[in-house]
Design a protein around this motif. Structure first.
Motif, short mmCIF file in Angstrom:
data_model
loop_
_atom_site.label_atom_id
_atom_site.label_comp_id
_atom_site.label_asym_id
_atom_site.label_seq_id
_atom_site.Cartn_x
_atom_site.Cartn_y
_atom_site.Cartn_z
N ALA A 1 58.75 -7.44 -16.31
CA ALA A 1 59.97 -7.13 -17.05
C ALA A 1 61.06 -8.16 -16.76
O ALA A 1 61.86 -8.49 -17.65
N PHE A 2 61.10 -8.66 -15.54
CA PHE A 2 62.12 -9.64 -15.18
C PHE A 2 61.85 -11.02 -15.77
O PHE A 2 62.71 -11.89 -15.71
N THR A 3 60.67 -11.23 -16.33
CA THR A 3 60.39 -12.51 -16.98
C THR A 3 60.71 -12.48 -18.47
O THR A 3 60.70 -13.52 -19.13
N VAL A 4 61.00 -11.30 -19.00
CA VAL A 4 61.26 -11.16 -20.44
C VAL A 4 62.65 -11.69 -20.76
O VAL A 4 63.63 -11.37 -20.09
N GLU A 5 62.74 -12.53 -21.79
CA GLU A 5 64.02 -13.03 -22.27
C GLU A 5 64.20 -12.69 -23.74
O GLU A 5 63.23 -12.65 -24.50
N VAL A 6 65.44 -12.44 -24.11
CA VAL A 6 65.78 -12.18 -25.51
C VAL A 6 66.97 -13.06 -25.86
O VAL A 6 68.05 -12.91 -25.28
N GLY A 7 66.76 -13.99 -26.76
CA GLY A 7 67.85 -14.88 -27.14
C GLY A 7 68.36 -15.72 -25.99
O GLY A 7 69.56 -16.01 -25.91
N GLY A 8 67.45 -16.10 -25.09
CA GLY A 8 67.83 -16.96 -23.98
C GLY A 8 68.44 -16.25 -22.79
O GLY A 8 68.85 -16.89 -21.82
N ILE A 9 68.51 -14.92 -22.83
CA ILE A 9 69.09 -14.14 -21.73
C ILE A 9 68.04 -13.16 -21.24
O ILE A 9 67.32 -12.54 -22.03
N GLY A 10 67.93 -13.01 -19.92
CA GLY A 10 66.94 -12.14 -19.34
C GLY A 10 67.16 -10.68 -19.70
O GLY A 10 68.30 -10.22 -19.81
N LEU A 11 66.05 -9.95 -19.87
CA LEU A 11 66.13 -8.53 -20.19
C LEU A 11 66.92 -7.77 -19.13
O LEU A 11 67.70 -6.86 -19.45
N ASP A 12 66.75 -8.14 -17.87
CA ASP A 12 67.47 -7.46 -16.79
C ASP A 12 68.97 -7.62 -16.91
O ASP A 12 69.74 -6.79 -16.42
N LEU B 1 80.08 -18.61 -27.07
CA LEU B 1 80.68 -18.43 -25.75
C LEU B 1 79.62 -18.11 -24.70
O LEU B 1 79.70 -18.58 -23.56
N LEU B 2 78.63 -17.31 -25.07
CA LEU B 2 77.54 -17.01 -24.13
C LEU B 2 76.80 -18.28 -23.73
O LEU B 2 76.43 -18.47 -22.57
N ALA B 3 76.58 -19.14 -24.69
CA ALA B 3 75.87 -20.39 -24.41
C ALA B 3 76.70 -21.35 -23.57
O ALA B 3 76.16 -22.26 -22.92
N ALA B 4 78.03 -21.14 -23.54
CA ALA B 4 78.92 -22.07 -22.84
C ALA B 4 79.44 -21.52 -21.51
O ALA B 4 80.34 -22.09 -20.92
N ARG B 5 78.89 -20.41 -21.02
CA ARG B 5 79.38 -19.85 -19.76
C ARG B 5 78.55 -20.34 -18.57
O ARG B 5 77.37 -20.68 -18.72
N ASP B 6 79.17 -20.34 -17.39
CA ASP B 6 78.44 -20.73 -16.18
C ASP B 6 77.86 -19.51 -15.49
O ASP B 6 77.91 -18.39 -16.03
N ALA B 7 77.32 -19.69 -14.29
CA ALA B 7 76.63 -18.61 -13.57
C ALA B 7 77.58 -17.48 -13.19
O ALA B 7 77.14 -16.36 -12.92
N HIS B 8 78.88 -17.75 -13.15
CA HIS B 8 79.87 -16.73 -12.79
C HIS B 8 80.57 -16.14 -14.01
O HIS B 8 81.53 -15.39 -13.87
N GLY B 9 80.11 -16.48 -15.22
CA GLY B 9 80.69 -15.92 -16.43
C GLY B 9 81.92 -16.63 -16.94
O GLY B 9 82.61 -16.12 -17.82
N ALA B 10 82.21 -17.83 -16.40
CA ALA B 10 83.36 -18.60 -16.88
C ALA B 10 82.94 -19.45 -18.07
O ALA B 10 81.90 -20.13 -18.04
#
Length: 406
Positions: free
Chosen positions: A151-162, A234-243
């Motif tokens: 389940a943790f390997t599943v991605e939807v639209g480039g974002i992990g299911l988790d 904006l989702l595509a342009a955010r960093d690991a901390h959501g900035a």
């Protein structure tokens, strides 16, 4: 309110920084609750979050499900996650908490930490998994672990299911409230504080349901556009901390101060970042058009502010309901109520969250109280039922009286 089962404070021998663990209660000898890292984190904060986890677990109790609610817990570390010493501190904290992770505390990402980072630190400490304490309760541990890993390997639209299921639950909570009020999805405006795991996913699901995200606040400030922001960009342009990288903004997008998200014209506010974001002063800035505040973060609205907002006709959809989808998804998957499939996960999350929000809002209307008071009342009714059936240490009984295997 009863005292927590366990409360402890740890002091790092290298930096003097402190970490906390609070186990509010155990069910079958196990508890569940994430680990957060933020500057200023306190024992009282962690205790409140642990109590909230007990309530979240109880609210998702379904006697017919394979997933049996666990007890509630929470961990916290007083450190800025961007500090160069943060990862080393995380590893030392987990090394100190290893006996609890091995025996009773299942944990995972929370504010300031990602699941990847938690998993890396867990492996460095030599633990099997951050949820290994629940493994003895599984009918088929190998199959369950394989299912969750898949389940943790599943991605939807480039974002992990988790990363998406929690936001799916928040969005469904908002949509349920709108539907009960007869409010159209299209044209309803949303302002979010926080664009990390929970805030970003919530924005995606609400936008796809027809709502318009008009403001997003991150550590750099607020980005707003009354005509609607391009959430996917904006989702595509955010960093690991959501900035969000401001270079991705469009000509009509405006950069505003940090707290400007509170006062933009919107029907729905979604605080999805820090606790205590909306106090008495902040609620005064919230506009008259706001009808709902969905607590995607833990404890973002203070009790005093919520009382004032309720008097103004603003419905605060409480964290113990709204953001409980992520925690439930872990256990639905691990215990086998759902498989490692995005469509199944989203459908189950939507169905469960809609039923729960309907139950809470119906109870609030009948009792003439707030959604939070109604949610707490429902959970408090279920907690003793769960304890009686399964026991604190796994010595409880089924409703039939058959001893429960520990």
């Amino acid at each position: 309110m009863t005292s927590p089962f366990l409360s402890l404070t740890w002091t790092d021998h290298l930096t003097g920084r402190r970490g906390f663990l609070v186990v509010d209660r155990l069910v079958r000898g196990v508890c569940s609750g994430g680990l957060r890292m933020r500057a200023g984190c306190t024992l009282d904060e962690v205790a409140g979050l642990a109590r909230g986890m007990s309530l979240k677990e109880a609210l998702h109790y379904d006697p017919a499900a394979r997933y049996v609610p666990l007890g509630g817990a929470k961990g916290g570390i007083d450190c800025d996650p961007r500090d160069p010493e943060a990862y080393g501190l995380l590893v030392r904290y987990l090394r100190a908490m290893r006996p609890y992770v091995e025996s009773c505390w299942t944990t995972g990402e929370d504010l300031g930490l990602t699941q990847d980072l938690v998993d890396r630190a867990v492996a460095e400490v030599g633990l099997v998994s951050c949820v290994q304490a629940v493994h003895p309760l599984l009918d088929d541990e190998a199959a369950a672990r394989a299912r969750l890993a898949a389940a943790f390997t599943v991605e939807v639209g480039g974002i992990g299911l988790d990363e998406l299921v929690g936001g799916c639950g928040v969005a469904e909570s908002v949509l349920t409230a709108l539907d009960r009020a007869g409010a159209a999805h299209t044209g309803a405006r949303v302002a979010l504080q926080g664009f990390g795991t929970m805030g970003g996913a919530t924005a995606r699901f609400l936008t796809r349901a027809g709502l318009t995200v008009v403001a997003v606040a991150d550590v750099k400030g607020t980005v707003a556009n009354p005509a609607g922001l391009d959430v996917e960009a904006l989702l595509a342009a955010r960093d690991a901390h959501g900035a969000v990288d401001r270079g991705a903004l469009r000509p009509g997008d405006r950069e505003l101060p940090d707290d400007a998200w509170l006062s933009v014209e919107a029907e729905v506010l979604v605080p999805a970042a820090v606790s205590y974001a909306i106090g008495v002063e902040e609620q005064e800035r919230i506009g008259a058009c706001v009808r709902w505040i969905a607590e995607a973060a833990n404890m973002p609205v203070t009790p005093q502010a919520e009382t004032l907002l309720h008097a103004r006709g603003v419905s605060v959809l409480p964290d113990v309901v709204v953001n409980s989808g992520t925690n439930a998804w872990w256990w639905w998957t691990l215990f086998g109520d759902i498989g490692a499939d995005a469509r199944e996960a989203f459908a189950h999350t939507r169905r469960s969250m809609r039923a729960l929000v309907e139950l809470v809002l119906t109870r609030a209307e009948a009792d003439g109280t707030t959604p939070r008071a109604a949610a707490h009342a429902i959970a408090e009714q279920r907690l003793p039922v769960i304890t009686h059936r399964f026991g604190t240490y796994g010595s409880g009984t089924y409703d039939s009286g058959t001893p429960r295997r520990a």
